[in-house]
Design a protein around this motif. Sequence first.
Motif, short mmCIF file in Angstrom:
data_model
loop_
_atom_site.label_atom_id
_atom_site.label_comp_id
_atom_site.label_asym_id
_atom_site.label_seq_id
_atom_site.Cartn_x
_atom_site.Cartn_y
_atom_site.Cartn_z
N GLU A 115 0.84 -1.20 0.00
CA GLU A 115 0.00 0.00 0.00
C GLU A 115 0.88 1.25 0.00
OE1 GLU A 115 -3.84 1.64 2.44
OE2 GLU A 115 -2.65 0.04 3.29
N GLU A 116 0.46 2.24 -0.77
CA GLU A 116 1.22 3.49 -0.88
C GLU A 116 1.20 4.25 0.44
OE1 GLU A 116 1.24 7.61 -3.48
OE2 GLU A 116 -0.43 6.23 -3.67
N LEU A 117 2.38 4.66 0.88
CA LEU A 117 2.51 5.47 2.08
C LEU A 117 2.47 6.95 1.68
CD1 LEU A 117 5.37 3.55 3.89
CD2 LEU A 117 2.91 3.31 4.21
N LYS A 118 1.56 7.68 2.28
CA LYS A 118 1.44 9.12 2.01
C LYS A 118 1.83 9.90 3.27
CE LYS A 118 -2.13 8.57 -1.47
NZ LYS A 118 -3.46 8.97 -1.93
N TRP A 119 2.86 9.40 3.92
CA TRP A 119 3.25 9.96 5.20
C TRP A 119 3.81 11.37 5.08
CZ3 TRP A 119 5.77 5.22 8.02
CH2 TRP A 119 4.80 4.24 8.21
N VAL A 137 4.01 -0.14 17.17
CA VAL A 137 2.67 -0.47 16.68
C VAL A 137 2.54 -0.29 15.18
CG1 VAL A 137 1.56 0.05 18.89
CG2 VAL A 137 1.75 1.85 17.14
N VAL A 138 3.40 0.48 14.56
CA VAL A 138 3.29 0.75 13.12
C VAL A 138 3.75 -0.48 12.34
CG1 VAL A 138 4.08 2.24 11.23
CG2 VAL A 138 3.61 3.24 13.48
N PRO A 139 2.83 -1.10 11.60
CA PRO A 139 3.17 -2.34 10.89
C PRO A 139 4.38 -2.21 9.95
CG PRO A 139 0.80 -2.03 10.90
CD PRO A 139 1.41 -0.77 11.46
N ARG A 141 12.78 5.53 16.60
CA ARG A 141 13.02 4.31 17.37
C ARG A 141 13.67 3.24 16.48
NH1 ARG A 141 7.87 3.03 18.61
NH2 ARG A 141 7.90 4.21 20.53
N LEU A 142 13.12 3.06 15.29
CA LEU A 142 13.64 2.05 14.37
C LEU A 142 15.05 2.40 13.91
CD1 LEU A 142 13.23 -0.50 12.66
CD2 LEU A 142 12.17 0.96 10.93
N SER A 143 15.28 3.64 13.56
CA SER A 143 16.61 4.06 13.10
C SER A 143 17.67 3.83 14.17
CB SER A 143 16.60 5.54 12.71
OG SER A 143 15.78 5.74 11.60
N ARG A 144 17.34 4.20 15.40
CA ARG A 144 18.30 3.97 16.50
C ARG A 144 18.56 2.48 16.69
NH1 ARG A 144 15.35 8.26 18.96
NH2 ARG A 144 14.05 6.75 20.03
N ASP A 153 -2.12 15.08 14.20
CA ASP A 153 -0.97 15.12 15.11
C ASP A 153 -0.57 13.72 15.57
OD1 ASP A 153 -0.69 17.89 14.99
OD2 ASP A 153 -1.93 18.23 16.77
N GLU A 154 -1.55 12.88 15.90
CA GLU A 154 -1.24 11.54 16.39
C GLU A 154 -0.64 10.66 15.29
OE1 GLU A 154 -0.75 8.22 18.84
OE2 GLU A 154 -0.82 10.38 19.21
N VAL A 155 -1.17 10.74 14.09
CA VAL A 155 -0.61 9.96 12.98
C VAL A 155 0.83 10.40 12.73
CG1 VAL A 155 -0.77 9.50 10.49
CG2 VAL A 155 -2.85 9.47 11.90
N ALA A 156 1.05 11.71 12.68
CA ALA A 156 2.40 12.23 12.45
C ALA A 156 3.34 11.84 13.59
CB ALA A 156 2.37 13.75 12.29
N ARG A 157 2.84 11.86 14.82
CA ARG A 157 3.66 11.48 15.97
C ARG A 157 4.08 10.01 15.88
NH1 ARG A 157 3.87 8.74 20.34
NH2 ARG A 157 1.80 7.86 20.10
N ARG A 158 3.15 9.14 15.53
CA ARG A 158 3.49 7.72 15.41
C ARG A 158 4.52 7.49 14.31
NH1 ARG A 158 -1.82 3.97 16.64
NH2 ARG A 158 -2.45 5.06 18.52
N ILE A 159 4.40 8.21 13.23
CA ILE A 159 5.37 8.09 12.14
C ILE A 159 6.74 8.56 12.63
CG2 ILE A 159 6.05 9.02 9.89
CD1 ILE A 159 2.97 9.17 9.26
N ARG A 160 6.78 9.72 13.26
CA ARG A 160 8.04 10.32 13.71
C ARG A 160 8.71 9.47 14.80
NH1 ARG A 160 5.85 14.52 15.30
NH2 ARG A 160 5.70 13.99 17.49
#
Length: 125
Positions: free
Chosen positions: A3-7, A106-108, A74-77, A62-69
Amino acid sequence: MPEELKWDEVRSLARRLSEGQPFALTDEVRALLRHTAPQVAMSSEEVERALQQESSAASLVDEVARRIRVGSRRLSRAINESANRQDAGDIRGAREPLEEVLAVEVVPHYRSIAQTHLDALDDPE
């Protein structure tokens, strides 16, 4: 096909909100949130409730953007720490940061990336 990410669009909208720019709950914004919120593990019920008012829709942005950020950081670290430990010859230790991400993320999409890196540690090539 994934699925296309439009983040980037969500992050841009969140940035404009944080700068105090006006927010309008247009059909385009509704469609964007309906598309992206499930990608960050938000239920369709949650999304539809939030889309009833501009203020709750802005909070949803704000919550969607926060979960992305937060997930991205977290993943990069974790990937960086894992690679450092692997380079030092500590394969067991290299697993730990990735396992820690999988325990809380939580982000798949981010979970999938972490799992792929973890699986790669088990593959001797």
